[in-house]
Design a protein around this motif. Structure first.
Motif, PDB file in Angstrom:
ATOM      1  N   PRO A   1       0.772  -0.726   0.368  1.00 16.37           N
ATOM      2  CA  PRO A   1       0.089   0.111  -0.312  1.00 16.37           C
ATOM      3  C   PRO A   1       1.063   1.106   0.158  1.00 16.37           C
ATOM      4  O   PRO A   1       0.458   2.241  -0.405  1.00 16.37           O
ATOM      5  N   LEU A   2       2.004   1.468   0.854  1.00 15.15           N
ATOM      6  CA  LEU A   2       2.335   2.130   0.659  1.00 15.15           C
ATOM      7  C   LEU A   2       2.978   3.131  -0.506  1.00 15.15           C
ATOM      8  O   LEU A   2       4.119   3.749  -0.578  1.00 15.15           O
TER       9      LEU A   2
ATOM     10  N   ARG B   1      10.105   6.365  11.120  1.00 13.02           N
ATOM     11  CA  ARG B   1      10.617   4.971  10.862  1.00 13.02           C
ATOM     12  C   ARG B   1      10.396   3.874  11.332  1.00 13.02           C
ATOM     13  O   ARG B   1      10.412   2.929  10.666  1.00 13.02           O
ATOM     14  N   TRP B   2       9.339   3.624  12.023  1.00 14.62           N
ATOM     15  CA  TRP B   2       8.081   2.521  12.164  1.00 14.62           C
ATOM     16  C   TRP B   2       6.944   2.552  10.544  1.00 14.62           C
ATOM     17  O   TRP B   2       7.291   1.263  10.321  1.00 14.62           O
ATOM     18  N   ILE B   3       6.559   2.841  10.273  1.00 13.27           N
ATOM     19  CA  ILE B   3       6.647   3.255   8.825  1.00 13.27           C
ATOM     20  C   ILE B   3       7.289   2.485   8.093  1.00 13.27           C
ATOM     21  O   ILE B   3       6.964   2.044   7.552  1.00 13.27           O
TER      22      ILE B   3
ATOM     23  N   ARG C   1       9.695   0.536   7.850  1.00 13.51           N
ATOM     24  CA  ARG C   1       9.758  -0.697   7.849  1.00 13.51           C
ATOM     25  C   ARG C   1       8.224  -1.253   7.827  1.00 13.51           C
ATOM     26  O   ARG C   1       8.830  -3.201   7.724  1.00 13.51           O
ATOM     27  N   ALA C   2       7.733  -0.826   7.421  1.00 15.19           N
ATOM     28  CA  ALA C   2       6.587  -1.488   7.757  1.00 15.19           C
ATOM     29  C   ALA C   2       6.798  -1.713   6.470  1.00 15.19           C
ATOM     30  O   ALA C   2       6.068  -2.846   5.608  1.00 15.19           O
ATOM     31  N   ALA C   3       7.110  -0.796   5.548  1.00 15.51           N
ATOM     32  CA  ALA C   3       6.683  -1.179   3.876  1.00 15.51           C
ATOM     33  C   ALA C   3       8.699  -1.448   3.113  1.00 15.51           C
ATOM     34  O   ALA C   3       8.412  -1.498   2.258  1.00 15.51           O
ATOM     35  N   GLY C   4       8.862  -1.893   4.526  1.00 18.14           N
ATOM     36  CA  GLY C   4      10.202  -2.685   4.082  1.00 18.14           C
ATOM     37  C   GLY C   4      11.370  -1.428   3.246  1.00 18.14           C
ATOM     38  O   GLY C   4      12.161  -1.764   2.374  1.00 18.14           O
TER      39      GLY C   4
ATOM     40  N   ALA D   1       5.236  10.948   6.025  1.00 18.57           N
ATOM     41  CA  ALA D   1       4.744  10.060   5.757  1.00 18.57           C
ATOM     42  C   ALA D   1       4.018   9.429   4.515  1.00 18.57           C
ATOM     43  O   ALA D   1       4.646   8.180   4.425  1.00 18.57           O
TER      44      ALA D   1
END
Lengths: 247, 252
Positions: free
Chosen positions: B86-87, B110-112, B114-117, B155
């Motif tokens: 999605p990102l 940073r956590w976002i 990570r969620a998107a690699g 973001a």
């Protein structure tokens, strides 16, 4: 896996979590130390009837930290920003980053599981060291099976707190109820005086994993608590999946 | 629905948003009553309407945050929940900052990532783009409204998405910020990307958008290019008030 990494990253970057880690890791050792000091003379004299409980009492009460962890992992998503900033919350970002709600919830539960299991191991090491330091050769032998019971009890407790907070969205209710239940007034314990069915409540069944001479065998106790966790997770997922984030 | 850009020699997949007959009830209230429109690649689409007209509800359904009672909102032919990454497809900035106030801006991004690699260096890149590098180590709770909005934009941009969906992006921005976002969105559209933004501020939008969709009381009352919607009126603002007050009159 990425979503799981992101959830771990979220847990460790939240200041409130460090309070949970601090309580979880060191409160059991502190309680065990106080208990050991109080019981020391009787234990040395060989008349203590509580030798087998020393240490486990602390590990049983130390779940407060883990409850904070489980609750905060979810309630932090729903914390509303101030009205001048538009009143948004983090959950909108989380769900636009991971498109499947089931994966999101699973990743979060996974992060909570891993973190609480690690935290319980740290707590066990601290507690065993504290009792050995104070009681020396009189320290009780900690059985591996009961220590595994502690890890399971902590992890399942964190997941119960997690699941309840998914349903309530707000952290205050689960935090208050669960912390009071695990420290001041244990409702399930009082209920066991009324009906045997209360032994099947998750916290009662769960403590049988670490306390000797319980109603259930440690394994059955663990199984019952796990069943509660599984059912709660399924309900939480169904509710979460159908819920409008805005509502 | 995949379209192919005929102007290019190589076949290029276009990134289209299709809102089709959306109806949304909340309790007894009907918030959306059959909203349909499209947002096309290479264009900035302005989704305009007074507060409470149903703009945010539509965008939230498009992003899979709320469920429609009926109808569909598709991103390149699929609902949001079916997007693989999605990102990299849709970047969204909705109301507020979308961040926990106790985290730093950098930790939030940073956590976002990570969620998107995505790499940590990409986080620094977007912080630079939205000019937040200097305050990235501060907690989000200390951010001004403008800084928080820019964090939301950062973001949305992390995955360098083909589509941007922005809810009231100029709210809370100072004139410089408004100018920046206007130029930025024009550049995104010029590079063939899709931009959908909602607003209740007509003056700010007239210079930014190519296409306009006007919504009032949960219904689309006008859709077309900026010129088409303005029609015989002097400005977009006048056209907007003419269109929305007519409907307000109908409802009474």
């Amino acid at each position: 896996m990425r979503a799981f990494n992101a959830e771990l990253s979220k847990l460790f970057s939240l200041p409130g979590m460090w309070l949970a880690f601090l309580i979880g890791a060191f409160a059991p050792a502190a309680i065990a130390a106080l208990d050991s000091i109080a019981e020391k003379e009787e234990i040395i004299a060989g008349v203590s009837i509580r030798l087998s409980e020393v240490g486990y009492i602390g590990l049983g009460l130390g779940v407060q930290g883990i409850i904070i962890l489980g609750v905060l992992a979810v309630s932090s998503e729903y914390l509303t920003e101030s009205s001048e900033s538009g009143g948004g919350n983090q959950i909108t970002t989380s769900l636009t980053v991971v498109s499947s709600r089931f994966h999101f919830l699973l990743a979060k539960a996974g992060a909570v599981t891993v973190t609480s299991a690690l935290l319980s191991i740290v707590a066990i090491l601290a507690t065993v060291s504290a009792t050995n330091l104070i009681l020396g050769e009189y320290a009780p032998a900690f059985e591996a099976s009961r220590l595994i019971g502690v890890v399971c009890y902590w992890t399942f407790t964190a997941l119960l707190a997690f699941g309840i907070t998914v349903l309530t969205k707000n952290g205050m209710i689960p935090l208050t109820v669960l912390i009071i239940n695990s420290s001041v007034v244990t409702v399930s314990y009082l209920l066991t005086k009324v009906t045997k069915l209360a032994f099947y409540l998750p916290d009662r069944a769960g403590t049988d994993m670490l306390m000797s001479g319980g109603f259930h065998t440690p394994f059955t106790g663990g199984l019952i608590m796990f069943a509660w966790v599984a059912v709660l997770f399924i309900i939480a997922d169904i509710v979460f999946d159908r819920r409008d984030v805005a509502s | 629905m995949l379209l192919y850009n005929e102007n290019h020699n190589r076949k290029e997949v276009l990134w289209l948003l299709t809102i089709n007959n959306l109806v949304k009830h909340r309790g007894k209230q009907e918030i959306l009553s059959g909203v349909s429109f499209k947002a096309r690649p290479g264009r900035v689409t302005g989704f305009l309407g007074p507060n409470g007209a149903g703009k945010s509800s539509t965008l939230r359904i498009l992003l899979g945050l709320d469920r429609a009672t009926s109808g569909s909102a598709l991103i390149n032919g699929v609902p949001f929940a079916e997007l693989q990454n999605p990102l990299a497809t849709v970047g969204a900035a909705l109301d507020g900052f979308g961040a926990h106030r106790m985290r730093t801006g950098r930790a939030h991004l940073r956590w976002i990532a990570r969620a998107a690699g995505l790499s940590r260096s990409r986080v620094e890149e977007v912080l630079e783009i939205v000019d937040l590098t200097k305050v990235a180590g501060k907690r989000v709770g200390n951010y001004s409204l403008g800084m928080g909005r820019r964090l939301g934009m950062a973001a949305a941009l992390l995955g360098d998405p083909k589509i941007l969906v922005l809810d009231e992006p100029v709210n809370g921005l100072d004139p410089e910020g408004i100018r920046w976002i206007r130029t930025f969105l024009r550049e995104r559209a010029a590079s063939g990307k899709t931009v959908l933004l909602s607003s209740h501020l007509m003056g700010e939008l007239a210079e930014t958008v190519d296409d306009v969709v006007i919504i009032n009381h949960g219904k689309v009352v006008a859709e077309g290019t900026l010129e088409e919607v303005i029609g015989n009126h002097a400005t977009l603002e006048e056209a907007f008030f003419a269109l929305t007050s007519e409907h307000a009159g109908d409802a009474v």
